[in-house]
Design a protein around this motif. Structure first.
Motif, PDB file in Angstrom:
ATOM      1  N   UNK A 141     -11.532  -2.830  -5.381  1.00 34.56           N
ATOM      2  CA  UNK A 141     -12.068  -1.632  -4.729  1.00 34.56           C
ATOM      3  C   UNK A 141     -12.379  -1.858  -3.263  1.00 34.56           C
ATOM      4  N   UNK A 142     -12.983  -3.002  -2.941  1.00 33.40           N
ATOM      5  CA  UNK A 142     -13.341  -3.284  -1.555  1.00 33.40           C
ATOM      6  C   UNK A 142     -12.100  -3.573  -0.716  1.00 33.40           C
ATOM      7  N   UNK A 143     -11.132  -4.296  -1.283  1.00 33.78           N
ATOM      8  CA  UNK A 143      -9.887  -4.529  -0.568  1.00 33.78           C
ATOM      9  C   UNK A 143      -9.164  -3.216  -0.282  1.00 33.78           C
ATOM     10  N   UNK A 144      -9.134  -2.343  -1.286  1.00 33.51           N
ATOM     11  CA  UNK A 144      -8.492  -1.035  -1.103  1.00 33.51           C
ATOM     12  C   UNK A 144      -9.170  -0.263   0.019  1.00 33.51           C
ATOM     13  N   UNK A 145     -10.499  -0.277   0.023  1.00 36.06           N
ATOM     14  CA  UNK A 145     -11.245   0.447   1.065  1.00 36.06           C
ATOM     15  C   UNK A 145     -10.908  -0.080   2.449  1.00 36.06           C
ATOM     16  N   UNK A 146     -10.881  -1.392   2.619  1.00 34.22           N
ATOM     17  CA  UNK A 146     -10.591  -1.986   3.924  1.00 34.22           C
ATOM     18  C   UNK A 146      -9.192  -1.615   4.393  1.00 34.22           C
ATOM     19  N   UNK A 147      -8.205  -1.742   3.492  1.00 34.20           N
ATOM     20  CA  UNK A 147      -6.823  -1.446   3.879  1.00 34.20           C
ATOM     21  C   UNK A 147      -6.634   0.035   4.198  1.00 34.20           C
ATOM     22  N   UNK A 148      -7.318   0.878   3.449  1.00 31.57           N
ATOM     23  CA  UNK A 148      -7.182   2.320   3.651  1.00 31.57           C
ATOM     24  C   UNK A 148      -7.955   2.773   4.891  1.00 31.57           C
ATOM     25  N   UNK A 149      -9.171   2.250   5.055  1.00 34.24           N
ATOM     26  CA  UNK A 149     -10.042   2.709   6.143  1.00 34.24           C
ATOM     27  C   UNK A 149      -9.642   2.121   7.490  1.00 34.24           C
ATOM     28  N   UNK A 150      -9.337   0.828   7.526  1.00 33.19           N
ATOM     29  CA  UNK A 150      -9.047   0.157   8.796  1.00 33.19           C
ATOM     30  C   UNK A 150      -7.554   0.063   9.116  1.00 33.19           C
ATOM     31  N   UNK A 152      -5.279   2.389   7.554  1.00 37.16           N
ATOM     32  CA  UNK A 152      -4.682   3.682   7.199  1.00 37.16           C
ATOM     33  C   UNK A 152      -3.401   3.448   6.381  1.00 37.16           C
ATOM     34  N   UNK A 153      -3.510   2.470   5.461  1.00 40.78           N
ATOM     35  CA  UNK A 153      -2.386   2.051   4.638  1.00 40.78           C
ATOM     36  C   UNK A 153      -2.247   2.940   3.407  1.00 40.78           C
ATOM     37  N   UNK A 154      -1.107   3.594   3.312  1.00 43.55           N
ATOM     38  CA  UNK A 154      -0.843   4.522   2.218  1.00 43.55           C
ATOM     39  C   UNK A 154      -0.821   3.816   0.861  1.00 43.55           C
ATOM     40  N   UNK A 155      -0.365   2.574   0.838  1.00 46.22           N
ATOM     41  CA  UNK A 155      -0.224   1.836  -0.422  1.00 46.22           C
ATOM     42  C   UNK A 155      -1.352   0.825  -0.608  1.00 46.22           C
ATOM     43  N   UNK A 156      -2.532   1.152  -0.102  1.00 45.36           N
ATOM     44  CA  UNK A 156      -3.670   0.233  -0.125  1.00 45.36           C
ATOM     45  C   UNK A 156      -4.019  -0.237  -1.533  1.00 45.36           C
ATOM     46  N   UNK A 157      -4.098   0.690  -2.467  1.00 42.19           N
ATOM     47  CA  UNK A 157      -4.508   0.316  -3.821  1.00 42.19           C
ATOM     48  C   UNK A 157      -3.471  -0.572  -4.489  1.00 42.19           C
ATOM     49  N   UNK A 158      -2.213  -0.280  -4.266  1.00 43.13           N
ATOM     50  CA  UNK A 158      -1.146  -1.084  -4.868  1.00 43.13           C
ATOM     51  C   UNK A 158      -1.155  -2.498  -4.283  1.00 43.13           C
ATOM     52  N   UNK A 159      -1.332  -2.605  -2.980  1.00 42.66           N
ATOM     53  CA  UNK A 159      -1.389  -3.922  -2.334  1.00 42.66           C
ATOM     54  C   UNK A 159      -2.605  -4.704  -2.831  1.00 42.66           C
ATOM     55  N   UNK A 163      -2.645  -8.285  -4.794  1.00 36.52           N
ATOM     56  CA  UNK A 163      -3.382  -9.448  -4.284  1.00 36.52           C
ATOM     57  C   UNK A 163      -4.227 -10.055  -5.395  1.00 36.52           C
ATOM     58  N   UNK A 164      -4.917  -9.201  -6.144  1.00 32.67           N
ATOM     59  CA  UNK A 164      -5.749  -9.679  -7.254  1.00 32.67           C
ATOM     60  C   UNK A 164      -4.896 -10.396  -8.295  1.00 32.67           C
ATOM     61  N   UNK A 180       4.518 -11.428   1.678  1.00 31.36           N
ATOM     62  CA  UNK A 180       5.403 -11.243   0.531  1.00 31.36           C
ATOM     63  C   UNK A 180       4.751 -10.351  -0.523  1.00 31.36           C
ATOM     64  N   UNK A 181       3.467 -10.511  -0.741  1.00 33.70           N
ATOM     65  CA  UNK A 181       2.739  -9.645  -1.677  1.00 33.70           C
ATOM     66  C   UNK A 181       2.826  -8.191  -1.215  1.00 33.70           C
ATOM     67  N   UNK A 182       2.643  -7.975   0.084  1.00 37.97           N
ATOM     68  CA  UNK A 182       2.698  -6.618   0.640  1.00 37.97           C
ATOM     69  C   UNK A 182       4.089  -6.013   0.438  1.00 37.97           C
ATOM     70  N   UNK A 183       5.118  -6.790   0.735  1.00 33.96           N
ATOM     71  CA  UNK A 183       6.489  -6.296   0.579  1.00 33.96           C
ATOM     72  C   UNK A 183       6.779  -5.880  -0.863  1.00 33.96           C
ATOM     73  N   UNK A 184       6.272  -6.643  -1.819  1.00 30.04           N
ATOM     74  CA  UNK A 184       6.500  -6.343  -3.225  1.00 30.04           C
ATOM     75  C   UNK A 184       5.682  -5.143  -3.697  1.00 30.04           C
ATOM     76  N   UNK A 185       4.755  -4.700  -2.872  1.00 29.31           N
ATOM     77  CA  UNK A 185       3.878  -3.584  -3.237  1.00 29.31           C
ATOM     78  C   UNK A 185       4.374  -2.242  -2.714  1.00 29.31           C
TER      79      UNK A 185
END
Length: 306
Positions: A141-150, A152-159, A163-164, A180-185
């Motif tokens: 949840x916190x990783x998703x928030x950071x990626x989405x808020x800072x 503006x990543x559309x695929x924040x939750x998937x990334x 990662x988890x 590589x994790x990001x690319x696969x997401x």
């Protein structure tokens, strides 16, 4: 050690400060000293320059470059502490060139770049929590928030979920592992316009360095530290910080806040500043010479009353 950095909107920024030969100026993100050297070249023996940077590598370079000049004071600190640094002095001009420097991106060991394989770090000060700490300890949840808020990543939750999953087998240690994790997401169509890791790396860097929180407090402090007639120029590199600077500058320049249907002003508020430059972007020539400048915007405000 070399701290090479190509200052963006260089001439426009220097001109925006309208430098007085005997004035006091502050370069809040001095880096390798590109802007500082030009400011100094416009000062006479009575002028003064304060160079601030949080990066110890930058401070070392600045001291080597300007340490023998009695007009210059180099400070290892963050620019949101400008009031303490200036004490009771007022500046004629203040400059903040935000974001990550070319040196920090190009030096693989700093862990800022998704183009170079290195340990995840991204700490401008080389102290505190690193990007590796964040990706290996935060909840989904916190990783998703950071990626989405800072970022503006559309695929924040998937990334974040990937990662988890990855770190359940082994820690995410390097920039290339995270990339590589990001690319696969992300679907292929999402990777056509820009590098898929750009937004995630931006988000983690902002979180690691507390960039938006520091900017939020620094803008008021920098403006307060100007003398009347002094100018504050800020160069931004992404929409989040540019929006913050734009809104704060507009607030400084705002006058009466009474409802429009009031026949006369009862609030008594008058503008404290005038906006001089509104989001100036690099021209074609600069974009061709320095592609990293494409998102840069220069904003300048002049103080007209305390």
């Amino acid at each position: 050690m070399e701290f090479n950095h190509i200052p963006v909107l260089f001439r426009q920024t220097i001109d925006s400060l309208r430098i007085k030969p005997d004035g006091l100026y502050v370069d809040c993100t001095a880096g390798g000293g590109g802007h500082s050297a030009e400011i100094l070249g416009n000062l006479n023996e009575h002028g003064r320059l304060i160079c601030i940077d949080r990066d110890p590598d930058a401070v070392e370079i600045l001291e080597g470059r300007f340490g023998n000049d009695g007009r210059v004071r180099v400070v290892h600190n963050t620019f949101n502490n400008i009031k303490e640094i200036l004490s009771d002095k007022r500046a004629d001009g203040i400059l903040a060139d935000l974001g990550v420097s070319s040196y920090q991106l190009d030096e693989a060991s700093r862990g800022f770049s998704f183009h170079k394989d290195a340990q995840l770090d991204m700490r401008m000060s080389k102290q505190g929590v690193s990007a590796k700490d964040l990706v290996n300890t935060l909840s989904v949840g916190e990783l998703t928030r950071i990626l989405r808020e800072y970022g503006e990543e559309r695929y924040a939750n998937r990334i974040a979920n990937n990662i988890i999953s990855y770190r359940q087998q082994k820690p995410v240690n390097t920039t290339f592992e995270l990339t590589e994790i990001i690319k696969q997401s992300m679907p292929q169509k999402a990777m056509r316009d820009s590098h898929p890791a750009r937004r995630t790396f931006q988000a983690l860097r902002i979180a690691v360095n507390g960039e938006l929180e520091q900017l939020d407090t620094a803008l008021d402090s920098m403006f307060d530290c100007l003398r009347v007639g002094g100018r504050l120029s800020v160069i931004t590199f992404h929409s989040l910080e540019d929006r913050m600077v734009k809104q704060r500058f507009n607030l400084f320049a705002q006058g009466c806040t009474c409802p429009r249907d009031f026949p006369v002003c009862v609030c008594g508020k008058t503008p404290r500043a005038k906006v001089v430059i509104k989001g100036l972007a690099p021209d074609t020539e600069e974009l061709e010479a320095n592609p990293r400048s494409h998102s840069a915007r220069l904003r300048t405000v002049e103080k007209i009353k305390d």
